[in-house]
Design an enzyme around this catalytic site. Structure first.
Site, PDB file in Angstrom:
ATOM      1  N   HIS A 360      33.102  99.695  -9.363  1.00  0.00           N
ATOM      2  CA  HIS A 360      34.322  99.602  -8.557  1.00  0.00           C
ATOM      3  C   HIS A 360      34.400 100.736  -7.550  1.00  0.00           C
ATOM      4  O   HIS A 360      34.582 100.513  -6.346  1.00  0.00           O
ATOM      5  CB  HIS A 360      35.538  99.633  -9.481  1.00  0.00           C
ATOM      6  CG  HIS A 360      36.849  99.618  -8.758  1.00  0.00           C
ATOM      7  ND1 HIS A 360      37.678  98.526  -8.759  1.00  0.00           N
ATOM      8  CD2 HIS A 360      37.481 100.562  -8.007  1.00  0.00           C
ATOM      9  CE1 HIS A 360      38.757  98.791  -8.041  1.00  0.00           C
ATOM     10  NE2 HIS A 360      38.656 100.030  -7.578  1.00  0.00           N
ATOM     11  N   GLU A 361      34.285 101.965  -8.027  1.00  0.00           N
ATOM     12  CA  GLU A 361      34.527 103.108  -7.151  1.00  0.00           C
ATOM     13  C   GLU A 361      33.446 103.286  -6.086  1.00  0.00           C
ATOM     14  O   GLU A 361      33.732 103.593  -4.934  1.00  0.00           O
ATOM     15  CB  GLU A 361      34.685 104.388  -7.974  1.00  0.00           C
ATOM     16  CG  GLU A 361      35.881 104.370  -8.903  1.00  0.00           C
ATOM     17  CD  GLU A 361      37.209 104.182  -8.176  1.00  0.00           C
ATOM     18  OE1 GLU A 361      37.260 104.387  -6.949  1.00  0.00           O
ATOM     19  OE2 GLU A 361      38.186 103.819  -8.841  1.00  0.00           O
ATOM     20  N   HIS A 364      33.942 101.211  -3.133  1.00  0.00           N
ATOM     21  CA  HIS A 364      34.806 101.794  -2.099  1.00  0.00           C
ATOM     22  C   HIS A 364      33.953 102.499  -1.040  1.00  0.00           C
ATOM     23  O   HIS A 364      34.265 102.463   0.146  1.00  0.00           O
ATOM     24  CB  HIS A 364      35.784 102.787  -2.715  1.00  0.00           C
ATOM     25  CG  HIS A 364      37.019 102.165  -3.290  1.00  0.00           C
ATOM     26  ND1 HIS A 364      37.814 101.289  -2.587  1.00  0.00           N
ATOM     27  CD2 HIS A 364      37.605 102.297  -4.511  1.00  0.00           C
ATOM     28  CE1 HIS A 364      38.840 100.914  -3.346  1.00  0.00           C
ATOM     29  NE2 HIS A 364      38.727 101.502  -4.518  1.00  0.00           N
ATOM     30  N   TYR A 375      43.632 100.936   3.859  1.00  0.00           N
ATOM     31  CA  TYR A 375      44.095 100.977   2.480  1.00  0.00           C
ATOM     32  C   TYR A 375      45.604 100.776   2.370  1.00  0.00           C
ATOM     33  O   TYR A 375      46.312 101.519   1.682  1.00  0.00           O
ATOM     34  CB  TYR A 375      43.667 102.301   1.845  1.00  0.00           C
ATOM     35  CG  TYR A 375      43.505 102.260   0.346  1.00  0.00           C
ATOM     36  CD1 TYR A 375      42.607 101.384  -0.256  1.00  0.00           C
ATOM     37  CD2 TYR A 375      44.223 103.118  -0.472  1.00  0.00           C
ATOM     38  CE1 TYR A 375      42.432 101.364  -1.619  1.00  0.00           C
ATOM     39  CE2 TYR A 375      44.065 103.111  -1.844  1.00  0.00           C
ATOM     40  CZ  TYR A 375      43.168 102.229  -2.421  1.00  0.00           C
ATOM     41  OH  TYR A 375      43.003 102.215  -3.782  1.00  0.00           O
ATOM     42  N   GLU A 384      40.782  96.846  -2.436  1.00  0.00           N
ATOM     43  CA  GLU A 384      40.756  96.969  -3.898  1.00  0.00           C
ATOM     44  C   GLU A 384      40.059  95.777  -4.547  1.00  0.00           C
ATOM     45  O   GLU A 384      39.278  95.931  -5.492  1.00  0.00           O
ATOM     46  CB  GLU A 384      42.174  97.105  -4.435  1.00  0.00           C
ATOM     47  CG  GLU A 384      42.688  98.519  -4.489  1.00  0.00           C
ATOM     48  CD  GLU A 384      41.857  99.405  -5.399  1.00  0.00           C
ATOM     49  OE1 GLU A 384      41.555  99.005  -6.542  1.00  0.00           O
ATOM     50  OE2 GLU A 384      41.487 100.506  -4.958  1.00  0.00           O
ATOM     51  N   ASP A 447      51.840  97.166  -4.019  1.00  0.00           N
ATOM     52  CA  ASP A 447      50.789  98.162  -4.182  1.00  0.00           C
ATOM     53  C   ASP A 447      49.440  97.451  -4.076  1.00  0.00           C
ATOM     54  O   ASP A 447      49.275  96.320  -4.549  1.00  0.00           O
ATOM     55  CB  ASP A 447      50.933  98.824  -5.553  1.00  0.00           C
ATOM     56  CG  ASP A 447      49.858  99.869  -5.825  1.00  0.00           C
ATOM     57  OD1 ASP A 447      48.741  99.461  -6.229  1.00  0.00           O
ATOM     58  OD2 ASP A 447      50.121 101.060  -5.631  1.00  0.00           O
ATOM     59  N   HIS A 449      46.728  97.678  -5.590  1.00  0.00           N
ATOM     60  CA  HIS A 449      46.099  97.257  -6.837  1.00  0.00           C
ATOM     61  C   HIS A 449      46.679  95.946  -7.350  1.00  0.00           C
ATOM     62  O   HIS A 449      46.083  95.298  -8.216  1.00  0.00           O
ATOM     63  CB  HIS A 449      46.262  98.348  -7.901  1.00  0.00           C
ATOM     64  CG  HIS A 449      45.544  99.614  -7.584  1.00  0.00           C
ATOM     65  ND1 HIS A 449      46.117 100.624  -6.833  1.00  0.00           N
ATOM     66  CD2 HIS A 449      44.289 100.042  -7.880  1.00  0.00           C
ATOM     67  CE1 HIS A 449      45.260 101.613  -6.708  1.00  0.00           C
ATOM     68  NE2 HIS A 449      44.138 101.277  -7.328  1.00  0.00           N
TER      69      HIS A 449
END
Length: 547
Positions: A360-361, A364, A375, A384, A447, A449
């Site tokens: 996931h990270e 980014h 974002y 996300e 948000d 997420h």
């Protein structure tokens, strides 16, 4: 050396092209660039530079602007896609990015632009001062962390042109950073109208997937290390010298690439090349998981998508584990080109060093180097979701029996204090209590997420289809907005379509309607217009109310 092509009226300055070509020949060519007689990356940039001159008006380029290459994709058939960032009188243009598409012979085929129209302002002199903008951003950071006593709060504004939020305007983009009461970093980017001082937008600067992943349960994994004298270093020479270090429970204080305080990344070493014990009692156990996650993510992008590292340049990132105090997070940071993992508080989350956290990270990082989806709003939800989708596919790619692939985000690291079995559920995102199953006009206000749920739901439907089913021992039941039955085309095709849409068609301002168009274009490129795959993409988007 700068990779910047300078626009001067109707002609492109040859010095800029020479510098671009030299830089790319020196640093950016990959072995695959010459395969099968395809154009090289440098050739693609030369073709695109010609297209900028010939099609400047269509691209909205004027003599006041410059275009800098961000990324280059050369397809197997030689079709070329060159992505640019834009400046206006040397000011970055938020929403000014665009992608030029070229035929295998280098002829201009078209472009995708983050925003339409020509960039033109009556003045680039702000009426709101930089200190005033900094103060407004600090207030916004404090408001976003209401109830927490922040320390060492700093802010540094950057003057930009905002083409992303409706009418063109001069703006301050300010990164405000600080430390919370536990000493962990908080950061917020605030966009302020440089004429009136009104806030245009604001978003968290640390791109996170709070609690995504699993604890120290990857089992026994193979690691490539580096021998140094009589000891071994947790550094992988086969994957760009990626390495993992100990942050010693310290934190950063950085913004706009300037660090006033940087947590360490003391390289882990071992005497016998047998690392960790699989328990938190040994600090190197977390390092094993982080390094393994990096390896699997690297391999997924390399062998599935032909991408050589996060930035596509063969450069390895690095990891820091044991960051902060009971830090319930993990994040990718472009300024250090590194991954950082907290240990969790033990009540809500366990250590965040996990396979799908890494996937996931680090995705980014891939997004930052390609579409750079803003974002906030719908583009933030897509940012996300991209990390959830491709990070999940990393987990499936790894095929680790200790952590079988699934469509649950963060199911391994949640603890009893969290109150749910996972952070997010791709088959029916609303099961987390906050995420959106379907698109509506209010999704962009969530948000990021939670607004990501629409794309996560689309991705699940495209891969697996609608209705109840059990996969790898996990029960799913994916509904549709319109009551339709969707037939999946498999995870591999989902990954190919989403990655191509991200790297070739999406831009910083892409919203859900734009994502539908981008993925349909990608499916058409890969499988043909009217193909089963193309029709499945359309059906899956309709099933989440993106029409």
């Amino acid at each position: 050396m700068s990779r910047t092509a300078h626009i001067r009226g109707s002609r492109l300055a040859t010095a800029g092209i020479a510098a671009t070509t030299a830089a790319l020949l020196a640093t950016a060519l990959s072995p695959a660039a010459h395969a099968e007689g395809r154009p090289t990356r440098a050739t693609a940039i030369q073709h695109a530079a010609t297209a900028l001159v010939d099609h400047a008006a269509a691209l909205g380029l004027t003599s006041a602007e410059q275009a800098a290459v961000r990324d280059v994709i050369v397809d197997k058939d030689g079709t070329q896609h060159v992505r640019y960032d834009r400046t206006y009188h040397r000011l970055p243009v938020l929403g000014g990015d665009f992608v030029v598409h070229l035929t295998p012979a280098g002829a201009y085929r078209g472009a995708n632009r983050a925003s339409r129209g020509t960039v033109s302002l009556p003045s680039t002199t702000p009426q709101v001062s930089a200190p005033k903008a900094a103060g407004l951003a600090v207030n916004a950071l404090r408001a976003a962390n209401l109830g927490d006593r922040l320390q060492q709060v700093k802010a540094k504004p950057q003057l930009i042109v905002d083409a992303l939020h409706g009418a063109l305007r001069l703006a301050w983009r300010t990164n405000a950073v600080g430390l919370d009461s536990l000493g962990n970093p908080v950061a917020r980017t605030v966009l302020t109208d440089a004429r009136t001082g009104a806030q245009i937008d604001a978003w968290d600067s640390i791109e996170t997937a709070t609690g995504d992943g699993k604890s120290l349960y990857s089992g026994t994994v193979g690691l490539e290390t580096t021998q140094s004298g009589s000891t071994y270093q947790l550094k992988d020479p086969t994957r760009g010298n990626t390495y993992t270090g100990d942050a010693a429970n310290k934190t950063d204080l950085c913004f706009l690439g300037i660090c006033f305080q940087r947590a360490p990344a003391t390289l882990f070493t071992d005497a016998d090349n047998h690392w960790g014990t699989g328990t938190t009692a040994d600090r190197s156990s977390a390092a094993v998981d982080a390094q393994y996650g990096t390896n699997e993510t690297w391999d997924y992008y390399r062998y599935v998508h032909g991408r050589n590292g996060i930035a596509g340049d063969g450069k390895g990132s690095y990891n820091r584990v044991h960051y902060g105090s009971n830090y319930n997070n993990a994040f990718w940071d472009d300024s250090c080109f590194c991954m950082t993992y907290g240990d969790g508080d033990g009540t809500t989350f366990g250590p965040l060093v996990a396979l799908d956290v890494a996937g996931h990270e680090m995705t980014h990082g891939v997004t930052s180097k390609t579409a750079a989806l803003t974002y906030s709003g719908e583009s933030g939800g897509l940012n996300e979701a991209t990390s959830d989708i491709l990070g999940t596919l990393v987990e499936w790619y790894a095929n680790n029996s200790s952590d079988p692939g699934d469509y649950l985000i963060g199911e391994k690291i949640v603890r009893s204090g969290f109150g749910k079995t996972a952070l997010r559920y791709m088959d029916q995102p609303s099961k987390d209590g906050s995420s959106a199953d379907y698109w509506s006009s209010s999704v962009g206000n969530l948000d990021v997420h939670y607004s990501s749920g629409v794309a996560n739901h689309f991705a699940y439907l495209l891969a697996e289809g609608s209705g109840p089913k059990t996969i790898n021992g996990v029960s799913y039941n994916s509904p549709t907005y319109n009551g339709s039955t969707v037939t999946g085309i498999g995870r591999d095709k989902l990954g190919q379509i989403w990655y191509r849409a991200l790297t070739v068609y999406m831009t910083s301002s892409t919203n859900y309607a734009g994502a539908r168009t981008a993925t349909l274009n990608a499916a058409k490129d890969l499988y043909g217009a009217g193909s089963t795959e193309y029709n499945a993409v359309a059906a899956a988007w309709s099933a989440v109310n993106v029409n």
